[in-house]
Design a protein around this motif. Structure first.
Motif, PDB file in Angstrom:
ATOM      1  N   TRP A  28       0.554  -1.048  -0.328  1.00 25.53           N
ATOM      2  CA  TRP A  28       0.021  -0.182   0.270  1.00 25.53           C
ATOM      3  C   TRP A  28       0.793   1.179  -0.394  1.00 25.53           C
ATOM      4  O   TRP A  28       1.154   2.377   0.744  1.00 25.53           O
ATOM      5  N   ARG A  29       2.431   1.322  -0.349  1.00 22.96           N
ATOM      6  CA  ARG A  29       3.601   2.262  -0.434  1.00 22.96           C
ATOM      7  C   ARG A  29       2.323   3.046  -1.777  1.00 22.96           C
ATOM      8  O   ARG A  29       2.231   2.191  -3.118  1.00 22.96           O
ATOM      9  N   VAL A  30       2.145   4.075  -2.107  1.00 18.17           N
ATOM     10  CA  VAL A  30       0.905   4.653  -3.269  1.00 18.17           C
ATOM     11  C   VAL A  30       2.305   5.448  -4.071  1.00 18.17           C
ATOM     12  O   VAL A  30       2.676   5.513  -5.119  1.00 18.17           O
ATOM     13  N   SER A  31       3.645   6.124  -3.039  1.00 17.12           N
ATOM     14  CA  SER A  31       4.641   7.339  -4.157  1.00 17.12           C
ATOM     15  C   SER A  31       6.571   6.226  -3.705  1.00 17.12           C
ATOM     16  O   SER A  31       5.881   5.344  -2.726  1.00 17.12           O
ATOM     17  N   GLY A  32       6.827   7.012  -4.932  1.00 18.75           N
ATOM     18  CA  GLY A  32       7.781   6.842  -3.614  1.00 18.75           C
ATOM     19  C   GLY A  32       8.319   5.853  -4.600  1.00 18.75           C
ATOM     20  O   GLY A  32       7.938   4.848  -5.429  1.00 18.75           O
ATOM     21  N   GLU A  38       5.097   3.919  -8.734  1.00 15.28           N
ATOM     22  CA  GLU A  38       5.177   4.251 -10.070  1.00 15.28           C
ATOM     23  C   GLU A  38       5.607   2.175 -11.226  1.00 15.28           C
ATOM     24  O   GLU A  38       5.127   1.766 -11.970  1.00 15.28           O
ATOM     25  N   VAL A  39       4.847   1.466 -10.018  1.00 12.25           N
ATOM     26  CA  VAL A  39       4.358  -0.045 -10.921  1.00 12.25           C
ATOM     27  C   VAL A  39       3.367   0.592 -11.787  1.00 12.25           C
ATOM     28  O   VAL A  39       3.680  -0.313 -13.370  1.00 12.25           O
ATOM     29  N   LEU A  40       1.991   1.538 -12.220  1.00 13.42           N
ATOM     30  CA  LEU A  40       1.173   1.504 -12.637  1.00 13.42           C
ATOM     31  C   LEU A  40       1.646   1.963 -13.811  1.00 13.42           C
ATOM     32  O   LEU A  40       1.225   2.376 -14.893  1.00 13.42           O
ATOM     33  N   GLY A  41       2.876   3.045 -13.844  1.00 11.02           N
ATOM     34  CA  GLY A  41       3.592   3.568 -14.815  1.00 11.02           C
ATOM     35  C   GLY A  41       2.859   6.031 -15.161  1.00 11.02           C
ATOM     36  O   GLY A  41       2.404   5.804 -15.965  1.00 11.02           O
ATOM     37  N   ILE A  42       2.041   5.250 -13.631  1.00 14.93           N
ATOM     38  CA  ILE A  42       0.882   7.010 -13.892  1.00 14.93           C
ATOM     39  C   ILE A  42       1.958   8.211 -12.433  1.00 14.93           C
ATOM     40  O   ILE A  42       2.915   6.916 -11.691  1.00 14.93           O
ATOM     41  N   ASN A  43       1.710   9.567 -12.248  1.00 15.60           N
ATOM     42  CA  ASN A  43       1.542  10.376 -11.419  1.00 15.60           C
ATOM     43  C   ASN A  43       1.175  10.015  -9.837  1.00 15.60           C
ATOM     44  O   ASN A  43       0.073   9.254 -10.479  1.00 15.60           O
ATOM     45  N   PRO A  44       2.073  10.505  -8.933  1.00 16.79           N
ATOM     46  CA  PRO A  44       1.283  10.082  -7.780  1.00 16.79           C
ATOM     47  C   PRO A  44       0.330   9.804  -7.462  1.00 16.79           C
ATOM     48  O   PRO A  44      -0.901  10.089  -6.657  1.00 16.79           O
ATOM     49  N   LYS A  45      -0.350  11.491  -7.254  1.00 21.17           N
ATOM     50  CA  LYS A  45      -1.550  12.118  -7.970  1.00 21.17           C
ATOM     51  C   LYS A  45      -2.328  12.289  -8.387  1.00 21.17           C
ATOM     52  O   LYS A  45      -3.471  11.671  -8.175  1.00 21.17           O
ATOM     53  N   THR A  46      -1.970  11.754  -9.541  1.00 23.42           N
ATOM     54  CA  THR A  46      -2.654  11.038 -10.320  1.00 23.42           C
ATOM     55  C   THR A  46      -3.832   9.868  -9.996  1.00 23.42           C
ATOM     56  O   THR A  46      -4.479   9.642  -9.858  1.00 23.42           O
ATOM     57  N   LEU A  47      -2.467   8.730  -9.619  1.00 23.26           N
ATOM     58  CA  LEU A  47      -2.971   7.785  -8.546  1.00 23.26           C
ATOM     59  C   LEU A  47      -3.947   7.900  -7.131  1.00 23.26           C
ATOM     60  O   LEU A  47      -4.875   7.005  -7.156  1.00 23.26           O
ATOM     61  N   SER A  49      -5.636  10.613  -6.677  1.00 20.14           N
ATOM     62  CA  SER A  49      -6.840  11.293  -7.494  1.00 20.14           C
ATOM     63  C   SER A  49      -8.417   9.988  -8.148  1.00 20.14           C
ATOM     64  O   SER A  49      -9.421   9.827  -7.491  1.00 20.14           O
ATOM     65  N   ARG A  50      -7.593   9.364  -8.729  1.00 19.93           N
ATOM     66  CA  ARG A  50      -8.332   8.083  -8.779  1.00 19.93           C
ATOM     67  C   ARG A  50      -8.699   7.053  -7.739  1.00 19.93           C
ATOM     68  O   ARG A  50      -9.584   6.431  -7.569  1.00 19.93           O
ATOM     69  N   MET A  51      -8.155   6.399  -7.130  1.00 20.26           N
ATOM     70  CA  MET A  51      -7.855   6.115  -5.416  1.00 20.26           C
ATOM     71  C   MET A  51      -9.562   6.846  -4.947  1.00 20.26           C
ATOM     72  O   MET A  51     -10.283   6.186  -5.294  1.00 20.26           O
ATOM     73  N   GLN A  52      -9.517   7.920  -4.909  1.00 15.48           N
ATOM     74  CA  GLN A  52     -10.699   8.626  -4.195  1.00 15.48           C
ATOM     75  C   GLN A  52     -11.826   9.010  -5.012  1.00 15.48           C
ATOM     76  O   GLN A  52     -12.896   8.533  -4.421  1.00 15.48           O
ATOM     77  N   ARG A  53     -11.346   8.918  -6.361  1.00 16.34           N
ATOM     78  CA  ARG A  53     -12.668   8.408  -7.122  1.00 16.34           C
ATOM     79  C   ARG A  53     -13.034   7.280  -7.250  1.00 16.34           C
ATOM     80  O   ARG A  53     -14.453   7.123  -7.596  1.00 16.34           O
ATOM     81  N   LEU A  54     -12.778   6.526  -7.398  1.00 16.10           N
ATOM     82  CA  LEU A  54     -13.160   4.986  -7.034  1.00 16.10           C
ATOM     83  C   LEU A  54     -12.890   4.262  -5.429  1.00 16.10           C
ATOM     84  O   LEU A  54     -13.807   2.889  -5.888  1.00 16.10           O
TER      85      LEU A  54
END
Length: 62
Positions: A28-32, A38-47, A49-54
């Motif tokens: 459950w490490r989101v960033s760093g 990093e695993v998903l290849g997206i910006n941590p802020k984007t992740l 936002s998506r977590m919040q939306r979902l």
């Protein structure tokens, strides 16, 4: 169950499952380094936002 059925569903369901898989694989490490973003290849802020939306939240231990 049909082959690949676990990968079916709406785009939102597939996205949510993939994010949760990435979070579980990173403890459950989101960033760093080696974080889910990093695993998903997206910006941590984007992740985030998506977590919040979902509605993805880590269950806090009791």
């Amino acid at each position: 169950m049909q082959p690949g059925a676990e990968r079916s569903g709406t785009l939102e369901e597939v996205e949510k499952r993939r994010i949760i898989e990435a979070l579980n694989s990173t403890g459950w490490r989101v960033s760093g380094k080696n974080g889910a973003a990093e695993v998903l290849g997206i910006n941590p802020k984007t992740l985030g936002s998506r977590m919040q939306r979902l509605g993805i939240q880590r269950n806090k231990p009791r």
